[in-house]
Design an enzyme around this catalytic site. Structure first.
Site, PDB file in Angstrom:
ATOM      1  N   LYS A  30       0.786  -1.142   0.039  1.00  0.00           N
ATOM      2  CA  LYS A  30       0.095  -0.034   0.070  1.00  0.00           C
ATOM      3  C   LYS A  30       0.808   1.272  -0.214  1.00  0.00           C
ATOM      4  O   LYS A  30       1.938   1.189   0.339  1.00  0.00           O
ATOM      5  CB  LYS A  30      -0.943  -0.094   1.241  1.00  0.00           C
ATOM      6  CG  LYS A  30      -0.140  -0.040   2.524  1.00  0.00           C
ATOM      7  CD  LYS A  30      -1.347  -0.508   3.794  1.00  0.00           C
ATOM      8  CE  LYS A  30      -0.403  -0.496   5.205  1.00  0.00           C
ATOM      9  NZ  LYS A  30      -1.071  -1.081   6.046  1.00  0.00           N
ATOM     10  N   ARG A 118     -10.636  -0.438  15.320  1.00  0.00           N
ATOM     11  CA  ARG A 118     -10.547   0.395  14.118  1.00  0.00           C
ATOM     12  C   ARG A 118     -11.431   0.053  13.140  1.00  0.00           C
ATOM     13  O   ARG A 118     -12.446   0.332  12.759  1.00  0.00           O
ATOM     14  CB  ARG A 118      -8.905   0.383  13.562  1.00  0.00           C
ATOM     15  CG  ARG A 118      -8.563   1.376  12.569  1.00  0.00           C
ATOM     16  CD  ARG A 118      -7.348   1.458  12.450  1.00  0.00           C
ATOM     17  NE  ARG A 118      -6.921   0.290  11.664  1.00  0.00           N
ATOM     18  CZ  ARG A 118      -5.607   0.243  10.990  1.00  0.00           C
ATOM     19  NH1 ARG A 118      -4.843   1.004  11.129  1.00  0.00           N
ATOM     20  NH2 ARG A 118      -5.325  -0.894  10.400  1.00  0.00           N
ATOM     21  N   TYR A 239      15.599  30.741   7.601  1.00  0.00           N
ATOM     22  CA  TYR A 239      14.614  31.294   8.146  1.00  0.00           C
ATOM     23  C   TYR A 239      14.559  31.133   9.662  1.00  0.00           C
ATOM     24  O   TYR A 239      14.920  30.378  10.305  1.00  0.00           O
ATOM     25  CB  TYR A 239      13.344  30.678   7.476  1.00  0.00           C
ATOM     26  CG  TYR A 239      13.035  30.645   6.199  1.00  0.00           C
ATOM     27  CD1 TYR A 239      12.526  32.063   5.678  1.00  0.00           C
ATOM     28  CD2 TYR A 239      12.728  29.568   5.546  1.00  0.00           C
ATOM     29  CE1 TYR A 239      12.126  32.079   4.188  1.00  0.00           C
ATOM     30  CE2 TYR A 239      12.540  29.793   4.135  1.00  0.00           C
ATOM     31  CZ  TYR A 239      12.112  31.168   3.565  1.00  0.00           C
ATOM     32  OH  TYR A 239      11.875  31.180   2.204  1.00  0.00           O
ATOM     33  N   MET A 287      11.437  24.695   2.558  1.00  0.00           N
ATOM     34  CA  MET A 287      10.728  23.940   1.737  1.00  0.00           C
ATOM     35  C   MET A 287      11.454  23.127   0.646  1.00  0.00           C
ATOM     36  O   MET A 287      11.442  22.042   0.107  1.00  0.00           O
ATOM     37  CB  MET A 287       9.693  24.738   0.919  1.00  0.00           C
ATOM     38  CG  MET A 287       8.733  23.881  -0.061  1.00  0.00           C
ATOM     39  SD  MET A 287       7.336  24.800  -0.975  1.00  0.00           S
ATOM     40  CE  MET A 287       6.492  25.348   0.218  1.00  0.00           C
TER      41      MET A 287
HETATM   42  C1  PLP Z   1      -0.517  -2.052   6.862  1.00  0.00           C
HETATM   43  C2  PLP Z   1      -1.032  -3.375   7.493  1.00  0.00           C
HETATM   44  C3  PLP Z   1      -0.123  -4.255   7.362  1.00  0.00           C
HETATM   45  C4  PLP Z   1       1.368  -4.401   7.143  1.00  0.00           C
HETATM   46  O1  PLP Z   1       1.746  -4.105   8.518  1.00  0.00           O
HETATM   47  P1  PLP Z   1       3.402  -3.660   8.907  1.00  0.00           P
HETATM   48  O2  PLP Z   1       3.323  -3.361  10.106  1.00  0.00           O
HETATM   49  O3  PLP Z   1       4.064  -2.959   7.817  1.00  0.00           O
HETATM   50  O4  PLP Z   1       3.881  -5.181   8.321  1.00  0.00           O
HETATM   51  C5  PLP Z   1      -0.880  -5.619   7.856  1.00  0.00           C
HETATM   52  N1  PLP Z   1      -1.975  -5.806   7.857  1.00  0.00           N
HETATM   53  C6  PLP Z   1      -3.009  -4.675   7.875  1.00  0.00           C
HETATM   54  C7  PLP Z   1      -4.534  -4.866   8.136  1.00  0.00           C
HETATM   55  C8  PLP Z   1      -2.684  -3.453   7.609  1.00  0.00           C
HETATM   56  O5  PLP Z   1      -3.075  -2.284   7.463  1.00  0.00           O
END
Ligand code: PLP
Length: 347
Positions: A30, A118, A239, A287
């Site tokens: 992701k 969550r 700055y 920046m």
């Molecule tokens: C992002 C995520 C992972 C991976 O987590 P890491 O700590 O990066 O290994 C696994 N399961 C879910 C549901 C996630 O959102």
């Protein structure tokens, strides 16, 4: 240097990290593979033995299919009705914790909330009902504190999940729970597959040294020394005059800043490597530039390479160190590198 700043990503390291993690492995890619670049990362994780890919959003699943990836893809995030259609059009599995989603998708992984608070359902009866549906192909949960070795929620979540599994009367579903931290610390949490993100990039989920788990950092961040000037005692740079020279010294300017994801929180608080040595960042991160104290007799010159994350000579700066100084975690350091930083992949 060909660019003002570039992130170099060793896809061989990603491949080796995957091969070292427990199998079967679902590689979590992701957020543009935690900032490492989706396409080359996916090739590397598949070469490293990953058999599943997981993303957070429907658009990320669609992007994987555009890359002609044909392994199973799991979309882990909450989805609007439109996004659910995009995900199923991409032939992705989705996570469900309601009848509505379970009915709308061809293949679902039922998520039990065992303490993360969550996503997922806390309602065991609902979860069992969803688990019994013919289109349910997976059962999952997610740990909140797998990276905290002395926290008692992790074992409690694991036990709650195991208890739930004991009530599910089928063995034709894929059971998964472990993120990187859980995968590295607790074999009992591996079940049928681990879902590793941060570890495949060679980042330590425990915010220490990835090498202690046999992981190699894949990403390094490079820029160059664009300008050098002499600064007299009492003179300031940047700055707000947030740093002033006490002794005569030389200050170098490196063209990377918070517009690249090198955050302003690092003002007066990080090191960079030039000429194989550490030099402190001084003054405000702006920046597009930062300034570094090169000392009274610098042996470096305009044009020299600057390493912000990675090794140079005998010195090394880990993303974990930068994270500590930013007051965050390594995940956010690499994921927070903005598109203005070109990604260069090599093996
Ligand atoms: C992002 C995520 C992972 C991976 O987590 P890491 O700590 O990066 O290994 C696994 N399961 C879910 C549901 C996630 O959102």
């Amino acid at each position: 240097m060909t660019d003002r700043a570039v992130a170099r990503i060793d896809v061989g390291a990603i491949e080796r990290n995957c091969a070292r993690l427990p199998q079967p492995l679902c590689a979590v890619v992701k957020a543009d593979a935690y900032g490492h670049g989706l396409g080359p990362t996916v090739e590397a994780v598949l070469a490293g033995g990953a058999t599943w890919l997981a993303v957070a959003t429907a658009a990320e699943a669609a992007e994987l299919r555009r890359l002609a990836v044909d392994v199973p893809v799991l979309v882990m995030g909450a989805l609007t009705r439109d996004e659910l259609r995009v995900a199923t059009d991409a032939d992705a599995d989705v996570v469900a914790w309601s009848e509505e989603v379970a009915e709308a998708a061809p293949r679902v992984h039922v998520k039990l909330d065992t303490g993360m608070g969550r996503l997922g359902t806390r309602d065991r009866e609902l979860a069992l009902r969803l688990a019994a549906r013919p289109n349910t192909v997976g059962l999952m949960t997610h740990f909140a504190t797998a990276d905290e070795l002395d926290d008692d929620l992790f074992p409690a979540q694991l036990e709650a999940f195991q208890e739930f599994l004991g009530d599910v009367a089928r063995d034709d579903v894929l059971v998964h729970a472990a993120n990187s931290a859980a995968a590295l610390r607790e074999p009992a949490a591996h079940f049928d597959m681990v879902r590793c993100g941060v570890a495949i990039y060679g980042l330590d989920p425990f915010q220490d040294d990835p090498g202690t788990h046999g992981l190699e950092p894949a990403l390094s961040l490079h820029s160059w020394l664009a300008s050098v000037r002499r600064i007299e005692p009492g003179e300031s740079v940047g700055y707000g005059r947030r740093w002033r020279a006490r002794e005569p010294t030389w200050v170098g300017t490196v063209p990377v800043g918070y517009g690249d994801g090198w955050r302003r929180a690092l003002t007066n608080d990080c090191d960079v490597l030039i000429g194989g040595r550490r030099h402190p960042l001084v003054g405000t991160v702006s920046m597009d530039n930062v300034t570094v104290d090169l000392g009274p007799d610098p042996e470096v010159d305009v044009g020299d390479e600057v390493v912000l994350i990675g090794s140079q000579g005998e010195e090394r700066i880990l993303a974990e160190e930068v994270a500590r100084r930013m007051g965050t975690i390594n995940y956010e350091v690499t994921t927070g590198l903005l598109p203005r930083i070109r990604r260069e992949h090599f093996r």
